[in-house]
Design a protein around this motif. Structure first.
Motif, PDB file in Angstrom:
ATOM      1  N   SER A  51     -54.738  11.838  -4.214  1.00 45.34           N
ATOM      2  CA  SER A  51     -54.868  11.782  -2.752  1.00 45.34           C
ATOM      3  C   SER A  51     -53.643  11.135  -2.118  1.00 45.34           C
ATOM      4  O   SER A  51     -53.099  11.640  -1.126  1.00 45.34           O
ATOM      5  CB  SER A  51     -56.117  11.004  -2.350  1.00 45.34           C
ATOM      6  N   PHE A  52     -53.198  10.005  -2.671  1.00 44.06           N
ATOM      7  CA  PHE A  52     -52.009   9.352  -2.130  1.00 44.06           C
ATOM      8  C   PHE A  52     -50.770  10.214  -2.340  1.00 44.06           C
ATOM      9  O   PHE A  52     -49.893  10.270  -1.476  1.00 44.06           O
ATOM     10  CB  PHE A  52     -51.809   7.967  -2.752  1.00 44.06           C
ATOM     11  N   GLY A  53     -50.680  10.899  -3.468  1.00 43.02           N
ATOM     12  CA  GLY A  53     -49.543  11.782  -3.728  1.00 43.02           C
ATOM     13  C   GLY A  53     -49.479  12.928  -2.739  1.00 43.02           C
ATOM     14  O   GLY A  53     -48.422  13.221  -2.166  1.00 43.02           O
ATOM     15  N   VAL A  54     -50.609  13.580  -2.516  1.00 48.21           N
ATOM     16  CA  VAL A  54     -50.652  14.686  -1.550  1.00 48.21           C
ATOM     17  C   VAL A  54     -50.370  14.160  -0.153  1.00 48.21           C
ATOM     18  O   VAL A  54     -49.639  14.790   0.627  1.00 48.21           O
ATOM     19  CB  VAL A  54     -52.015  15.417  -1.616  1.00 48.21           C
ATOM     20  N   GLY A  55     -50.900  12.998   0.187  1.00 45.40           N
ATOM     21  CA  GLY A  55     -50.627  12.401   1.499  1.00 45.40           C
ATOM     22  C   GLY A  55     -49.155  12.087   1.686  1.00 45.40           C
ATOM     23  O   GLY A  55     -48.592  12.328   2.761  1.00 45.40           O
ATOM     24  N   ALA A  56     -48.493  11.576   0.639  1.00 40.54           N
ATOM     25  CA  ALA A  56     -47.063  11.267   0.727  1.00 40.54           C
ATOM     26  C   ALA A  56     -46.244  12.546   0.889  1.00 40.54           C
ATOM     27  O   ALA A  56     -45.310  12.598   1.705  1.00 40.54           O
ATOM     28  CB  ALA A  56     -46.620  10.507  -0.520  1.00 40.54           C
ATOM     29  N   VAL A  57     -46.576  13.585   0.143  1.00 42.53           N
ATOM     30  CA  VAL A  57     -45.844  14.857   0.252  1.00 42.53           C
ATOM     31  C   VAL A  57     -46.032  15.448   1.646  1.00 42.53           C
ATOM     32  O   VAL A  57     -45.061  15.881   2.289  1.00 42.53           O
ATOM     33  CB  VAL A  57     -46.295  15.842  -0.848  1.00 42.53           C
ATOM     34  N   LEU A  58     -47.254  15.479   2.137  1.00 52.80           N
ATOM     35  CA  LEU A  58     -47.501  16.031   3.474  1.00 52.80           C
ATOM     36  C   LEU A  58     -46.846  15.179   4.561  1.00 52.80           C
ATOM     37  O   LEU A  58     -46.322  15.705   5.550  1.00 52.80           O
ATOM     38  CB  LEU A  58     -48.996  16.160   3.734  1.00 52.80           C
ATOM     39  N   GLY A  59     -46.863  13.860   4.394  1.00 52.60           N
ATOM     40  CA  GLY A  59     -46.205  12.978   5.366  1.00 52.60           C
ATOM     41  C   GLY A  59     -44.703  13.204   5.380  1.00 52.60           C
ATOM     42  O   GLY A  59     -44.083  13.247   6.456  1.00 52.60           O
ATOM     43  N   ALA A  60     -44.095  13.336   4.201  1.00 57.03           N
ATOM     44  CA  ALA A  60     -42.660  13.589   4.127  1.00 57.03           C
ATOM     45  C   ALA A  60     -42.318  14.948   4.737  1.00 57.03           C
ATOM     46  O   ALA A  60     -41.317  15.086   5.459  1.00 57.03           O
ATOM     47  CB  ALA A  60     -42.183  13.513   2.679  1.00 57.03           C
ATOM     48  N   LEU A  61     -43.124  15.956   4.471  1.00 59.36           N
ATOM     49  CA  LEU A  61     -42.908  17.281   5.039  1.00 59.36           C
ATOM     50  C   LEU A  61     -43.034  17.238   6.567  1.00 59.36           C
ATOM     51  O   LEU A  61     -42.203  17.821   7.283  1.00 59.36           O
ATOM     52  CB  LEU A  61     -43.914  18.266   4.442  1.00 59.36           C
ATOM     53  N   ASP A  62     -44.010  16.521   7.064  1.00 56.39           N
ATOM     54  CA  ASP A  62     -44.192  16.390   8.513  1.00 56.39           C
ATOM     55  C   ASP A  62     -43.007  15.671   9.133  1.00 56.39           C
ATOM     56  O   ASP A  62     -42.485  16.091  10.178  1.00 56.39           O
ATOM     57  CB  ASP A  62     -45.490  15.637   8.797  1.00 56.39           C
ATOM     58  N   TYR A  63     -42.565  14.596   8.512  1.00 57.75           N
ATOM     59  CA  TYR A  63     -41.421  13.845   9.034  1.00 57.75           C
ATOM     60  C   TYR A  63     -40.162  14.720   9.028  1.00 57.75           C
ATOM     61  O   TYR A  63     -39.398  14.736  10.000  1.00 57.75           O
ATOM     62  CB  TYR A  63     -41.199  12.575   8.207  1.00 57.75           C
ATOM     63  N   GLY A  64     -39.945  15.435   7.952  1.00 52.44           N
ATOM     64  CA  GLY A  64     -38.758  16.290   7.853  1.00 52.44           C
ATOM     65  C   GLY A  64     -38.767  17.409   8.885  1.00 52.44           C
ATOM     66  O   GLY A  64     -37.750  17.680   9.532  1.00 52.44           O
ATOM     67  N   LEU A  65     -39.915  18.065   9.045  1.00 52.65           N
ATOM     68  CA  LEU A  65     -39.991  19.131  10.042  1.00 52.65           C
ATOM     69  C   LEU A  65     -39.864  18.584  11.460  1.00 52.65           C
ATOM     70  O   LEU A  65     -39.237  19.212  12.322  1.00 52.65           O
ATOM     71  CB  LEU A  65     -41.288  19.920   9.868  1.00 52.65           C
ATOM     72  N   PHE A  67     -38.144  15.941  12.319  1.00 50.98           N
ATOM     73  CA  PHE A  67     -36.726  15.618  12.463  1.00 50.98           C
ATOM     74  C   PHE A  67     -35.920  16.874  12.787  1.00 50.98           C
ATOM     75  O   PHE A  67     -35.070  16.875  13.686  1.00 50.98           O
ATOM     76  CB  PHE A  67     -36.212  14.960  11.173  1.00 50.98           C
ATOM     77  N   LEU A  68     -36.178  17.949  12.063  1.00 47.43           N
ATOM     78  CA  LEU A  68     -35.458  19.200  12.304  1.00 47.43           C
ATOM     79  C   LEU A  68     -35.736  19.746  13.701  1.00 47.43           C
ATOM     80  O   LEU A  68     -34.807  20.190  14.400  1.00 47.43           O
ATOM     81  CB  LEU A  68     -35.835  20.243  11.257  1.00 47.43           C
ATOM     82  N   VAL A  69     -36.963  19.729  14.128  1.00 44.37           N
ATOM     83  CA  VAL A  69     -37.317  20.223  15.459  1.00 44.37           C
ATOM     84  C   VAL A  69     -36.681  19.368  16.534  1.00 44.37           C
ATOM     85  O   VAL A  69     -36.105  19.873  17.512  1.00 44.37           O
ATOM     86  CB  VAL A  69     -38.852  20.295  15.627  1.00 44.37           C
ATOM     87  N   ASP A  70     -36.736  18.039  16.391  1.00 51.41           N
ATOM     88  CA  ASP A  70     -36.185  17.142  17.408  1.00 51.41           C
ATOM     89  C   ASP A  70     -34.670  17.268  17.516  1.00 51.41           C
ATOM     90  O   ASP A  70     -34.119  17.214  18.621  1.00 51.41           O
ATOM     91  CB  ASP A  70     -36.544  15.685  17.080  1.00 51.41           C
ATOM     92  N   HIS A  71     -33.968  17.419  16.417  1.00 52.02           N
ATOM     93  CA  HIS A  71     -32.516  17.412  16.438  1.00 52.02           C
ATOM     94  C   HIS A  71     -31.878  18.782  16.615  1.00 52.02           C
ATOM     95  O   HIS A  71     -30.719  18.875  17.033  1.00 52.02           O
ATOM     96  CB  HIS A  71     -31.973  16.731  15.192  1.00 52.02           C
ATOM     97  N   PHE A  72     -32.569  19.833  16.303  1.00 49.83           N
ATOM     98  CA  PHE A  72     -31.941  21.143  16.374  1.00 49.83           C
ATOM     99  C   PHE A  72     -32.579  22.075  17.400  1.00 49.83           C
ATOM    100  O   PHE A  72     -31.886  22.906  17.971  1.00 49.83           O
ATOM    101  CB  PHE A  72     -31.963  21.829  14.993  1.00 49.83           C
ATOM    102  N   LEU A  73     -33.855  21.949  17.648  1.00 45.65           N
ATOM    103  CA  LEU A  73     -34.503  22.856  18.586  1.00 45.65           C
ATOM    104  C   LEU A  73     -34.691  22.241  19.971  1.00 45.65           C
ATOM    105  O   LEU A  73     -34.714  22.962  20.969  1.00 45.65           O
ATOM    106  CB  LEU A  73     -35.857  23.310  18.037  1.00 45.65           C
ATOM    107  N   LEU A  74     -34.832  20.943  20.054  1.00 48.26           N
ATOM    108  CA  LEU A  74     -35.088  20.299  21.335  1.00 48.26           C
ATOM    109  C   LEU A  74     -33.860  19.563  21.854  1.00 48.26           C
ATOM    110  O   LEU A  74     -33.974  18.635  22.639  1.00 48.26           O
ATOM    111  CB  LEU A  74     -36.271  19.321  21.215  1.00 48.26           C
ATOM    112  N   LYS A  75     -32.683  19.951  21.424  1.00 50.30           N
ATOM    113  CA  LYS A  75     -31.457  19.283  21.824  1.00 50.30           C
ATOM    114  C   LYS A  75     -31.101  19.509  23.248  1.00 50.30           C
ATOM    115  O   LYS A  75     -31.210  20.445  23.897  1.00 50.30           O
ATOM    116  CB  LYS A  75     -30.326  19.770  20.940  1.00 50.30           C
TER     117      LYS A  75
END
Length: 75
Positions: A51-65, A67-75
């Motif tokens: 559960s913690f592993g899946v939560g960490a992977v999903l949290g990292a994926l959410d943070y990464g996406l 970041f990408l949306v904020d810096h490249f699409l909403l500039k």
């Protein structure tokens, strides 16, 4: 003309025994292969780790996406 050969005076209709609902539950629970305390502990730890592993992977994926949306699409 009646067929009297198939009827016998001593024959009684057979009624099936009516099992008790709760008696059936208890009988089925006695057949269950219950896990030991050690098995429960190991499986609980495994569930928490996964559960913690899946939560960490999903949290990292959410943070990464995000970041990408904020810096490249909403500039």
């Amino acid at each position: 003309m009646q067929n009297t050969a198939s009827k016998s005076p001593a024959a009684k209709p057979v009624t099936p025994a009516r099992p008790s609902f709760f008696g059936d539950i208890i009988a089925e629970l006695k057949k269950v292969n219950w896990p030991t305390r050690d098995e429960i502990r190991k499986l609980t730890v495994m569930v928490l780790v996964v559960s913690f592993g899946v939560g960490a992977v999903l949290g990292a994926l959410d943070y990464g996406l995000s970041f990408l949306v904020d810096h490249f699409l909403l500039k």
